[in-house]
Design an enzyme around this catalytic site. Structure first.
Site, PDB file in Angstrom:
ATOM      1  N   GLU A 113      11.959 -13.533  -8.164  1.00 23.44           N
ATOM      2  CA  GLU A 113      13.075 -13.684  -7.218  1.00 23.44           C
ATOM      3  C   GLU A 113      12.850 -14.889  -6.302  1.00 23.44           C
ATOM      4  O   GLU A 113      13.788 -15.607  -5.965  1.00 23.44           O
ATOM      5  CB  GLU A 113      13.240 -12.379  -6.426  1.00 23.44           C
ATOM      6  CG  GLU A 113      13.773 -11.265  -7.339  1.00 23.44           C
ATOM      7  CD  GLU A 113      13.692  -9.867  -6.737  1.00 23.44           C
ATOM      8  OE1 GLU A 113      12.623  -9.521  -6.196  1.00 23.44           O
ATOM      9  OE2 GLU A 113      14.686  -9.140  -6.800  1.00 23.44           O
ATOM     10  N   GLU A 133      10.596  -3.837 -11.840  1.00 26.19           N
ATOM     11  CA  GLU A 133      10.914  -2.841 -10.816  1.00 26.19           C
ATOM     12  C   GLU A 133      11.271  -1.457 -11.356  1.00 26.19           C
ATOM     13  O   GLU A 133      10.789  -0.446 -10.836  1.00 26.19           O
ATOM     14  CB  GLU A 133      12.053  -3.339  -9.913  1.00 26.19           C
ATOM     15  CG  GLU A 133      11.642  -4.406  -8.913  1.00 26.19           C
ATOM     16  CD  GLU A 133      11.740  -5.821  -9.443  1.00 26.19           C
ATOM     17  OE1 GLU A 133      11.839  -6.025 -10.671  1.00 26.19           O
ATOM     18  OE2 GLU A 133      11.728  -6.754  -8.615  1.00 26.19           O
TER      19      GLU A 133
HETATM   20  C1  HXC Z   1      -0.005  -5.279  -4.744  1.00 23.00           C
HETATM   21  C2  HXC Z   1      -1.010  -6.322  -6.517  1.00 23.00           C
HETATM   22  C3  HXC Z   1       0.228  -6.630  -7.078  1.00 23.00           C
HETATM   23  C4  HXC Z   1       1.407  -6.236  -6.379  1.00 23.00           C
HETATM   24  C5  HXC Z   1      -1.301  -7.382  -8.385  1.00 23.00           C
HETATM   25  N1  HXC Z   1      -1.934  -6.792  -7.363  1.00 23.00           N
HETATM   26  N2  HXC Z   1       0.014  -7.292  -8.240  1.00 23.00           N
HETATM   27  N3  HXC Z   1      -1.128  -5.650  -5.356  1.00 23.00           N
HETATM   28  N4  HXC Z   1       1.236  -5.564  -5.221  1.00 23.00           N
HETATM   29  N5  HXC Z   1       2.630  -6.531  -6.803  1.00 23.00           N
HETATM   30  C6  HXC Z   1      -3.379  -6.668  -7.155  1.00 23.00           C
HETATM   31  C7  HXC Z   1      -3.997  -5.623  -8.065  1.00 23.00           C
HETATM   32  O1  HXC Z   1      -3.799  -4.333  -7.528  1.00 23.00           O
HETATM   33  C8  HXC Z   1      -5.441  -6.046  -8.062  1.00 23.00           C
HETATM   34  O2  HXC Z   1      -6.042  -5.624  -6.850  1.00 23.00           O
HETATM   35  C9  HXC Z   1      -5.354  -7.557  -8.020  1.00 23.00           C
HETATM   36  O3  HXC Z   1      -4.033  -7.861  -7.534  1.00 23.00           O
HETATM   37  C10 HXC Z   1      -5.494  -8.178  -9.418  1.00 23.00           C
HETATM   38  O4  HXC Z   1      -4.576  -7.576 -10.277  1.00 23.00           O
HETATM   39  P1  HXC Z   1      -4.970  -6.849 -11.656  1.00 23.00           P
HETATM   40  O5  HXC Z   1      -3.911  -5.853 -11.952  1.00 23.00           O
HETATM   41  O6  HXC Z   1      -6.377  -6.381 -11.606  1.00 23.00           O
HETATM   42  O7  HXC Z   1      -4.880  -8.090 -12.664  1.00 23.00           O
HETATM   43  P2  HXC Z   1      -4.470  -8.065 -14.204  1.00 23.00           P
HETATM   44  O8  HXC Z   1      -5.131  -6.902 -14.900  1.00 23.00           O
HETATM   45  O9  HXC Z   1      -4.729  -9.423 -14.711  1.00 23.00           O
HETATM   46  O10 HXC Z   1      -2.912  -7.780 -14.235  1.00 23.00           O
HETATM   47  C11 HXC Z   1      -2.030  -8.738 -13.703  1.00 23.00           C
HETATM   48  C12 HXC Z   1      -0.608  -8.108 -13.557  1.00 23.00           C
HETATM   49  C13 HXC Z   1      -0.746  -6.779 -12.750  1.00 23.00           C
HETATM   50  C14 HXC Z   1      -0.036  -7.825 -14.936  1.00 23.00           C
HETATM   51  C15 HXC Z   1       0.263  -9.130 -12.835  1.00 23.00           C
HETATM   52  O11 HXC Z   1      -1.481  -7.060 -11.519  1.00 23.00           O
HETATM   53  C16 HXC Z   1       0.566  -6.172 -12.384  1.00 23.00           C
HETATM   54  O12 HXC Z   1       1.249  -5.546 -13.193  1.00 23.00           O
HETATM   55  N6  HXC Z   1       0.960  -6.290 -11.099  1.00 23.00           N
HETATM   56  C17 HXC Z   1       2.149  -5.670 -10.573  1.00 23.00           C
HETATM   57  C18 HXC Z   1       3.350  -6.464 -11.021  1.00 23.00           C
HETATM   58  C19 HXC Z   1       4.626  -5.809 -10.545  1.00 23.00           C
HETATM   59  O13 HXC Z   1       4.966  -4.684 -10.888  1.00 23.00           O
HETATM   60  N7  HXC Z   1       5.389  -6.553  -9.713  1.00 23.00           N
HETATM   61  C20 HXC Z   1       6.634  -6.091  -9.163  1.00 23.00           C
HETATM   62  C21 HXC Z   1       6.433  -5.378  -7.838  1.00 23.00           C
HETATM   63  S1  HXC Z   1       7.936  -4.701  -7.258  1.00 23.00           S
HETATM   64  P3  HXC Z   1      -7.490  -4.909  -6.843  1.00 23.00           P
HETATM   65  O14 HXC Z   1      -7.683  -4.592  -5.393  1.00 23.00           O
HETATM   66  O15 HXC Z   1      -7.396  -3.728  -7.744  1.00 23.00           O
HETATM   67  O16 HXC Z   1      -8.417  -5.977  -7.367  1.00 23.00           O
HETATM   68  C22 HXC Z   1       8.742  -5.971  -6.557  1.00 23.00           C
HETATM   69  C23 HXC Z   1      10.008  -5.603  -5.827  1.00 23.00           C
HETATM   70  C24 HXC Z   1      10.636  -6.780  -5.149  1.00 23.00           C
HETATM   71  O17 HXC Z   1       8.348  -7.090  -6.652  1.00 23.00           O
HETATM   72  C25 HXC Z   1      11.737  -6.344  -4.207  1.00 23.00           C
HETATM   73  C26 HXC Z   1      11.273  -5.676  -2.970  1.00 23.00           C
HETATM   74  C27 HXC Z   1      12.365  -5.393  -1.977  1.00 23.00           C
END
Ligand code: HXC
Length: 259
Positions: A113, A133
């Site tokens: 976004e 999401e």
């Molecule tokens: C909080 C996050 C995060 C997120 C990654 N991290 N994405 N923390 N919010 N969105 C953190 C992980 O918890 C982890 O912390 C560290 O970053 C490294 O990530 P890993 O997962 O260990 O890395 P990897 O295995 O390489 O995977 C990468 C990834 C995965 C595929 C990008 O991190 C992932 O799926 N992240 C979430 C992506 C997601 O769903 N985004 C959308 C969010 S909702 P630790 O402390 O464990 O090391 C959104 C809504 C927007 O964006 C609108 C709001 C109003």
């Protein structure tokens, strides 16, 4: 200004805003959003800056809004969180200075976004795009249901949002989500080169063009052409219009002043 989660730099007329919260893959929490907002204000008010680049440090552009911060919100708090992101992204979109997202890695959820609020997207060949999401029980909330359909069409936007499929840079290019794909180590060079090309043009004309394109995308075509005509007219009150046309007639390069 000092930032905790942002690196703000300047290279000539180009501003570079890099999100630097690498331990959470640059996830956007309230503090990061507020810092982006302040940094964008700095870029807007800095008269030396003509164009700015938004990128991320490390292996992610932005992996989304911060899930840890969102997980226990109630509806009213969630709306406020969404509004904070919507406001800062809209500020990027509506400011007159062009922005380029240099997408270096994951651009997921709020990260995609943010990239879509920029005017142009250049992707590294390692970049990954998606709206995860609905897999978390929420809708996109920082503009994804609005901007994705405008960029890639309603059907593709629905597919990406409903399935949460993550796509690579080449597919993002093929559906019009990004303007260009380059090798990872060339990403910033390419973004700088495009930014410099834009920065060397007549800035009033670049800015009026951005305003005209943005505003006419949101109104009927008659109103849009009225907006275009009026901004075209305004160009003739600038020194850069006189210089640009004089330079053409005199067969030399123009020396624009940005006014
Ligand atoms: C909080 C996050 C995060 C997120 C990654 N991290 N994405 N923390 N919010 N969105 C953190 C992980 O918890 C982890 O912390 C560290 O970053 C490294 O990530 P890993 O997962 O260990 O890395 P990897 O295995 O390489 O995977 C990468 C990834 C995965 C595929 C990008 O991190 C992932 O799926 N992240 C979430 C992506 C997601 O769903 N985004 C959308 C969010 S909702 P630790 O402390 O464990 O090391 C959104 C809504 C927007 O964006 C609108 C709001 C109003």
């Amino acid at each position: 200004m000092d930032y905790k989660n942002i690196i703000l730099k300047k290279d000539g007329a180009i501003g570079i805003l890099s999100i630097n919260r690498q331990n959470a893959l640059n996830a956007l929490n309230t503090e990061v959003l507020s810092e982006i907002s302040k940094a964008v204000d700095e870029l807007i008010h800095d008269e030396e800056v003509n164009v700015f680049i938004v990128t991320g440090e490390g292996r992610a552009f932005v992996a989304g809004a911060d899930i840890l911060e969102m997980k226990d919100l109630n509806s009213a708090q969630a709306r406020r969180f969404a509004q904070a992101g919507l406001d800062v992204f809209r500020k990027i979109e509506l400011c007159e200075k062009p922005s380029i997202a240099a997408v270096n890695g994951y651009a997921l959820g709020g990260g995609l976004e943010l990239a879509m609020a920029c005017d142009i997207r250049i992707a590294s060949n390692y970049a990954k795009f998606g709206q995860p999401e609905v897999g978390l029980g929420i809708t996109p909330g920082f503009g994804g249901t609005n901007r994705l359909q405008r960029l890639v069409g309603i059907a593709k936007a629905k597919e990406l949002i409903f399935t949460t499929d993550v796509i690579g840079a080449e597919e993002a290019l093929s559906i019009g989500l990004v303007n260009k794909v380059v090798e990872a180590d060339k990403l910033m060079d390419e973004a700088m080169s495009m930014a410099n090309k834009i920065a060397q043009k007549a800035q009033p004309a670049v800015r009026y063009s951005k305003v005209s394109i943005n505003r006419s995308a949101e109104v009927d075509i008659e109103t849009g052409m009225e907006i275009e005509k009026n901004l075209f007219g305004l160009c003739f009150a600038t020194e850069d219009q006189k210089e640009g046309m004089r330079a053409f007639v005199e067969k030399r390069n123009p020396q624009f002043k940005g006014k």
